[in-house]
Design an enzyme around this catalytic site. Sequence first.
Site, PDB file in Angstrom:
ATOM      1  N   CYS A  33      72.384 -17.019  10.556  1.00 47.49           N
ATOM      2  CA  CYS A  33      73.093 -18.267  10.317  1.00 47.49           C
ATOM      3  C   CYS A  33      72.789 -19.248  11.450  1.00 47.49           C
ATOM      4  O   CYS A  33      72.699 -18.865  12.609  1.00 47.49           O
ATOM      5  CB  CYS A  33      74.606 -18.112  10.229  1.00 47.49           C
ATOM      6  SG  CYS A  33      75.116 -17.047   8.888  1.00 47.49           S
ATOM      7  N   ARG A  92      66.903 -18.839  10.939  1.00 46.01           N
ATOM      8  CA  ARG A  92      68.044 -17.967  11.224  1.00 46.01           C
ATOM      9  C   ARG A  92      68.761 -17.494   9.962  1.00 46.01           C
ATOM     10  O   ARG A  92      69.667 -16.660  10.023  1.00 46.01           O
ATOM     11  CB  ARG A  92      69.055 -18.709  12.102  1.00 46.01           C
ATOM     12  CG  ARG A  92      68.503 -19.102  13.448  1.00 46.01           C
ATOM     13  CD  ARG A  92      69.539 -19.881  14.214  1.00 46.01           C
ATOM     14  NE  ARG A  92      70.662 -19.060  14.588  1.00 46.01           N
ATOM     15  CZ  ARG A  92      70.764 -18.383  15.717  1.00 46.01           C
ATOM     16  NH1 ARG A  92      69.792 -18.425  16.588  1.00 46.01           N
ATOM     17  NH2 ARG A  92      71.824 -17.661  15.977  1.00 46.01           N
ATOM     18  N   TRP A 105      72.843 -16.833   6.441  1.00 46.11           N
ATOM     19  CA  TRP A 105      72.310 -15.494   6.154  1.00 46.11           C
ATOM     20  C   TRP A 105      73.536 -14.696   5.729  1.00 46.11           C
ATOM     21  O   TRP A 105      74.429 -14.430   6.528  1.00 46.11           O
ATOM     22  CB  TRP A 105      71.664 -14.900   7.410  1.00 46.11           C
ATOM     23  CG  TRP A 105      70.979 -13.590   7.151  1.00 46.11           C
ATOM     24  CD1 TRP A 105      69.706 -13.400   6.699  1.00 46.11           C
ATOM     25  CD2 TRP A 105      71.531 -12.284   7.340  1.00 46.11           C
ATOM     26  NE1 TRP A 105      69.433 -12.053   6.594  1.00 46.11           N
ATOM     27  CE2 TRP A 105      70.536 -11.347   6.975  1.00 46.11           C
ATOM     28  CE3 TRP A 105      72.765 -11.799   7.771  1.00 46.11           C
ATOM     29  CZ2 TRP A 105      70.732  -9.973   7.037  1.00 46.11           C
ATOM     30  CZ3 TRP A 105      72.959 -10.426   7.831  1.00 46.11           C
ATOM     31  CH2 TRP A 105      71.949  -9.529   7.466  1.00 46.11           C
ATOM     32  N   ASN A 146      79.077 -18.819  12.464  1.00 47.74           N
ATOM     33  CA  ASN A 146      78.018 -17.815  12.580  1.00 47.74           C
ATOM     34  C   ASN A 146      78.656 -16.593  13.225  1.00 47.74           C
ATOM     35  O   ASN A 146      79.252 -16.717  14.299  1.00 47.74           O
ATOM     36  CB  ASN A 146      76.893 -18.390  13.464  1.00 47.74           C
ATOM     37  CG  ASN A 146      75.882 -17.346  13.890  1.00 47.74           C
ATOM     38  OD1 ASN A 146      75.689 -16.354  13.209  1.00 47.74           O
ATOM     39  ND2 ASN A 146      75.224 -17.575  15.004  1.00 47.74           N
ATOM     40  N   GLY A 147      78.550 -15.437  12.552  1.00 49.67           N
ATOM     41  CA  GLY A 147      79.152 -14.226  13.108  1.00 49.67           C
ATOM     42  C   GLY A 147      79.894 -13.489  12.006  1.00 49.67           C
ATOM     43  O   GLY A 147      79.701 -13.766  10.821  1.00 49.67           O
ATOM     44  N   GLU A 166      54.031  -1.080  14.322  1.00 48.06           N
ATOM     45  CA  GLU A 166      54.172  -2.528  14.224  1.00 48.06           C
ATOM     46  C   GLU A 166      53.416  -3.071  12.997  1.00 48.06           C
ATOM     47  O   GLU A 166      53.922  -3.938  12.275  1.00 48.06           O
ATOM     48  CB  GLU A 166      53.673  -3.172  15.527  1.00 48.06           C
ATOM     49  CG  GLU A 166      53.692  -4.677  15.594  1.00 48.06           C
ATOM     50  CD  GLU A 166      55.045  -5.337  15.353  1.00 48.06           C
ATOM     51  OE1 GLU A 166      56.071  -4.645  15.292  1.00 48.06           O
ATOM     52  OE2 GLU A 166      55.064  -6.574  15.186  1.00 48.06           O
ATOM     53  N   LYS A 208      55.159  -5.076   9.908  1.00 45.68           N
ATOM     54  CA  LYS A 208      54.720  -6.415   9.477  1.00 45.68           C
ATOM     55  C   LYS A 208      54.507  -6.425   7.965  1.00 45.68           C
ATOM     56  O   LYS A 208      54.909  -7.356   7.285  1.00 45.68           O
ATOM     57  CB  LYS A 208      53.406  -6.840  10.164  1.00 45.68           C
ATOM     58  CG  LYS A 208      53.478  -7.188  11.613  1.00 45.68           C
ATOM     59  CD  LYS A 208      54.160  -8.491  11.926  1.00 45.68           C
ATOM     60  CE  LYS A 208      55.625  -8.336  12.099  1.00 45.68           C
ATOM     61  NZ  LYS A 208      56.153  -7.962  13.373  1.00 45.68           N
ATOM     62  N   GLU A 234      57.911  -6.177   6.071  1.00 43.93           N
ATOM     63  CA  GLU A 234      58.865  -7.290   6.103  1.00 43.93           C
ATOM     64  C   GLU A 234      58.384  -8.523   5.387  1.00 43.93           C
ATOM     65  O   GLU A 234      59.196  -9.253   4.836  1.00 43.93           O
ATOM     66  CB  GLU A 234      59.366  -7.594   7.518  1.00 43.93           C
ATOM     67  CG  GLU A 234      58.358  -8.065   8.503  1.00 43.93           C
ATOM     68  CD  GLU A 234      58.975  -8.319   9.879  1.00 43.93           C
ATOM     69  OE1 GLU A 234      60.169  -8.572  10.004  1.00 43.93           O
ATOM     70  OE2 GLU A 234      58.207  -8.277  10.848  1.00 43.93           O
ATOM     71  N   HIS A 279      51.674  16.886   9.290  1.00 43.69           N
ATOM     72  CA  HIS A 279      52.976  17.565   9.271  1.00 43.69           C
ATOM     73  C   HIS A 279      53.897  17.009   8.193  1.00 43.69           C
ATOM     74  O   HIS A 279      55.109  17.192   8.260  1.00 43.69           O
ATOM     75  CB  HIS A 279      53.637  17.453  10.653  1.00 43.69           C
ATOM     76  CG  HIS A 279      52.832  18.085  11.741  1.00 43.69           C
ATOM     77  ND1 HIS A 279      52.685  19.446  11.858  1.00 43.69           N
ATOM     78  CD2 HIS A 279      52.071  17.535  12.724  1.00 43.69           C
ATOM     79  CE1 HIS A 279      51.895  19.714  12.887  1.00 43.69           C
ATOM     80  NE2 HIS A 279      51.501  18.565  13.424  1.00 43.69           N
ATOM     81  N   LYS A 337      65.613 -14.518  11.572  1.00 38.36           N
ATOM     82  CA  LYS A 337      64.844 -14.400  12.812  1.00 38.36           C
ATOM     83  C   LYS A 337      65.621 -13.679  13.909  1.00 38.36           C
ATOM     84  O   LYS A 337      65.102 -12.780  14.541  1.00 38.36           O
ATOM     85  CB  LYS A 337      64.439 -15.802  13.275  1.00 38.36           C
ATOM     86  CG  LYS A 337      63.580 -15.811  14.520  1.00 38.36           C
ATOM     87  CD  LYS A 337      62.231 -15.200  14.254  1.00 38.36           C
ATOM     88  CE  LYS A 337      61.358 -15.147  15.472  1.00 38.36           C
ATOM     89  NZ  LYS A 337      60.227 -14.221  15.270  1.00 38.36           N
TER      90      LYS A 337
HETATM   91  O1  M6R Z   1      64.713 -11.279  19.026  1.00 39.32           O
HETATM   92  P1  M6R Z   1      64.491  -9.808  19.159  1.00 39.32           P
HETATM   93  O2  M6R Z   1      63.173  -9.483  19.759  1.00 39.32           O
HETATM   94  O3  M6R Z   1      65.608  -9.127  19.879  1.00 39.32           O
HETATM   95  O4  M6R Z   1      64.499  -9.274  17.683  1.00 39.32           O
HETATM   96  C1  M6R Z   1      64.407  -7.916  17.400  1.00 39.32           C
HETATM   97  C2  M6R Z   1      64.090  -7.679  15.948  1.00 39.32           C
HETATM   98  O5  M6R Z   1      65.121  -8.178  15.142  1.00 39.32           O
HETATM   99  C3  M6R Z   1      62.769  -8.339  15.544  1.00 39.32           C
HETATM  100  O6  M6R Z   1      61.721  -7.899  16.323  1.00 39.32           O
HETATM  101  C4  M6R Z   1      62.459  -8.042  14.061  1.00 39.32           C
HETATM  102  O7  M6R Z   1      62.182  -6.701  13.907  1.00 39.32           O
HETATM  103  C5  M6R Z   1      61.300  -8.934  13.591  1.00 39.32           C
HETATM  104  N1  M6R Z   1      61.590  -9.490  12.313  1.00 39.32           N
HETATM  105  C6  M6R Z   1      60.023  -8.192  13.491  1.00 39.32           C
HETATM  106  O8  M6R Z   1      58.989  -8.963  13.006  1.00 39.32           O
END
Ligand code: M6R
Length: 620
Positions: A2, A27, A74, A100-101, A493, A497, A500, A516, A615
């Site tokens: 948010c 956000r 969000w 927000n929260g 990673e 990617k 997501e 395994h 984000k």
């Molecule tokens: O802002 P941060 O690095 O603390 O965020 C952590 C995760 O929320 C962030 O890396 C998330 O996994 C991303 N969407 C990955 O691309």
Amino acid sequence: MCGIVGYVGSRSVSECLLEGLHRLEYRGYDSAGIAVISDGEISVRKKAGRVMELARLVEEQPLFGNIGIGHTRWATHGETTDANSHPHLGGNGEVVIVHNGVIENHDSLRNQLIALGYVFHSQTDTEVAAHLMAHHLSEQLKLNSDEPCVDTCLRAVNLTLDRLKGTYGICVMFRDCPDTIIAARSGSPLVIGVGKNEYFLASDSSPLIGCTQDVVYLADNEVVVLNATGMKIAHRTTGRVQPSIQTLDQVSADIDLGNYPHYMLKEIFEQPTSVENAMRGRLDEGEATAVIGGLNLTAQQLRTFDRVVLTACGTSWHAGLVGEYLLEEFARLPTEVEYASELRYRNPPISDRTLVFSITQSGETADTLAAMRECQRKGHPTLSICNVVGSTIAREADGGIYLHAGPEIGVASTKAFTSQVTVLSLLALYLGRMRHLSYPAGKRIIKQLREMPEKIEEALKCHERVQEISEKYAHFNNFLYLGRLYNFPVALEGALKLKEISYIHAEGYPAAEMKHGPIALVDEQTPSVFIVPKGGIQPKVISNMEEVKARRGPVIALACEGDKEVERIADDVIIVPDVEEYLQPLVCAIPLQLLSYHIALLRGCNVDRPRNLAKSVTVE
Ligand code: M6R
């Protein structure tokens, strides 16, 4: 999660709020809305969907005025409907709020308010706060009918906040106090932009860029009262606070797309520069070490630590895994990488000789913040590796290292990962040189680090090849990502990617672990992406590739130029520059970011705004 904006001054408020919401959209993008006060009335426009749709609504039904608040959502409580969008009105429309929260006790408060006759129009926790404000306002008006309206409204806000459990960044306007915004925070960030006879409010500094350079970061438990001619900040328990005005050093170009179609692509291509910026002024050739100011610990103190704990979430956690390998190799410091969401509720043995780092791009991730506070509560100094200057974690940490990567706007983290790995390499070099690492070894590391921006530039040359390969693989629904040692976190990673932004199921594993269990998944329909550049145990990874091919699994390999053996086995090869093993994550991450980007595009996904994500995850 948010985004909140607010404005009071002489600009046209709708445009100002909409522009701010566009910039905060990363956000949350489930719905958006604004509220404006004009001619003694609060008017609201809100809509499920993107800020663009809200802008269309405002074009059809304009709002005029010079004071207002806005929100991009969000969803946490209640579906993504128009009714659940913020702002929410309280009472009979005498109060309006954005939030927000999460208000954890919303259920019991809702029941109490319903019993008092309040009518709810949404399923959100926020509407509870709106009605509660209205309730306290009417009570206070009865008790203090002749005091200035703003004092009564402030008391209503404080009485409401006293009753909320959970987290909030909140902005409130009152119909009968039409020149004032009251805002408060507890757990969710708020920044005030200070202009000449105007003030801005936002969840982070991006909406303020180009409007003002003077900002005040509101701290937890602080409340601010704003009108066009002034601001008053008070701590809810200790009283009046003298605002500390800081200077924003970001410029509009940092948040412009330029000629790129998406922020993600822009940020991928910024990596030669962002990695260079992470190293700028931090390499000391003469002493063969890194220069790291800001840790607030002397060399002598740093030498007393015998263990490191790195805590983070998501991509930052993956960078932490690379950090573990680096710190153990260069500094011989036993290192553990903890998910912040676990660490905050666990009770791991952390002694006075354990150095704790929180790694975070945004500096606002709720779990990482909570883990850091938990460590601090127990008296352990906790440092941060953070990108966003002035963010909550950066401010509350006992010291830290900034990434200097510039704003990362695409929801999928790209340049923050490579900058985090770069900073962790510097940290490992710095701590290593205080311990066992020799001068020549330090010199060699510095030389290799200096070459990285150029090597990343070289890695980016795979772009067209990756685009071609993406067309061949975009229709598959399951992927494996496999790598070893420094490339195991890169495999995790790469898989994250893809998941997501293309919504394709992908799993990352250490290549040797495949046999395994995950090997059972391998068939013609499950491509494996092997990260197999040159290095000590490359032959072992090549054997794993053979095992996948023997089961008719398609193989994409990231390998160094001219690697005949990999070329013979893999269906498709992407060339990565040949660099030292501990720096391979910096070049191997690049093709994987591009692969997920192109596959997502081919599948028609919104790469910068993937579904269900935001984000910065500021809720638990
Ligand atoms: O802002 P941060 O690095 O603390 O965020 C952590 C995760 O929320 C962030 O890396 C998330 O996994 C991303 N969407 C990955 O691309």
